[in-house]
Design an enzyme around this catalytic site. Structure first.
Site: not given
Length: 260
Positions: A134-136, A138, A140
């Site tokens: 899920t990084e993208v 937020i 990341f």
């Protein structure tokens, strides 16, 4: 060796690491990452032949701890590089661990939690488990795990998972190759132990050398990719979008991206 963020136990040839922060859904912080490295260092020379990794409570690992997340926007580039190197060390250590590893995913495995499950040789999951890079969402870049994920599931599937940042349930994760088996919660650890017993019927030296051989096929490329990933992971943290992503996540609002 004493641990505060995890438990390490042994049972007839098996080492069991349990991430032990159920009140925070076993979220990652730097103490946990350091203790996980120490636990692996203890297991490697031990009599254990197989390692099982699981989580206490209802989650496997829900990603980065919010308290750690709050500190990221104020760090220097050098500090961010060192943080990225720490994450790369634990992922690579787990991926290259000379003994077979089994992730017994007892619930949500999000971001870094999905990364830990990805690094293990086998991944068992309960039907309720969730997976997501899920990084993208937020700001990341899922840099460290992407270098290995592409090799595991292929470019098309990796791009889908990494670029959308979406959550996949256990059934889809199984279809995509992220999960080997789906197991009912009451049978998860029993099945993990049974798999470990099956592995222990084989020659320990053959298991070790087979893992070394398979990992060696991509070792040189992986070294270069992870080096690049560390720089990308640190670099994104200096951007306006990263700060906005983290702040919007902590404030539970929709981010306002600026592409800067």
């Amino acid at each position: 060796m004493k641990f505060q963020t995890l438990e390490l136990a042994y049972a007839t040839g098996i080492a069991i690491i349990t991430l032990n922060g159920p009140e925070k859904r076993n979220a990652l912080n730097y103490q946990l990452l350091d203790e996980l490295l120490r636990a692996l260092d203890e297991i490697e020379p031990s009599d254990a032949l197989v390692m099982i990794l699981t989580g206490a409570g209802k989650a496997f690992c829900a990603g980065m701890d919010l308290e750690e997340l709050k500190t990221l926007t104020g760090k220097s580039h050098e500090e961010n590089v060192e943080d990225s190197r720490r994450m790369a060390r634990i992922f690579r250590r787990l991926y290259d661990f000379p003994k077979p590893t089994i992730a017994a995913v007892n619930g949500a495995a999000i971001a870094g939690g999905t990364g830990l499950a990805t690094m293990c040789d086998f991944t068992l999951a309960v039907p309720e488990a969730k997976f997501g890079y899920t990084e993208v969402r937020i700001g990341f870049v899922p840099a460290i795990v992407s270098s290995i994920l592409v090799w595991q599931v292929g470019h098309k599937i990796a791009r889908d998972l990494l670029l959308t940042g979406r959550i996949a349930d256990a059934g889809e994760a199984h279809r995509l190759g992220l999960v080997n088996e789906i197991v009912q919660p009451e049978n998860l650890m029993t099945r993990a132990h049974a798999l470990a017993s099956q592995l222990m019927e084989n020659s320990p030296s053959s298991l070790r050398l087979t893992k070394k051989l398979v990992n060696g096929f991509i070792s040189a490329q992986l070294d270069q990719q992870i080096k690049q990933a560390i720089e990308e992971n640190a670099g994104i943290r200096q951007t306006t979008d990263f700060r906005e992503g983290v702040n919007s996540f902590l404030e539970k609002r929709k981010p306002r991206w600026s592409d800067k």
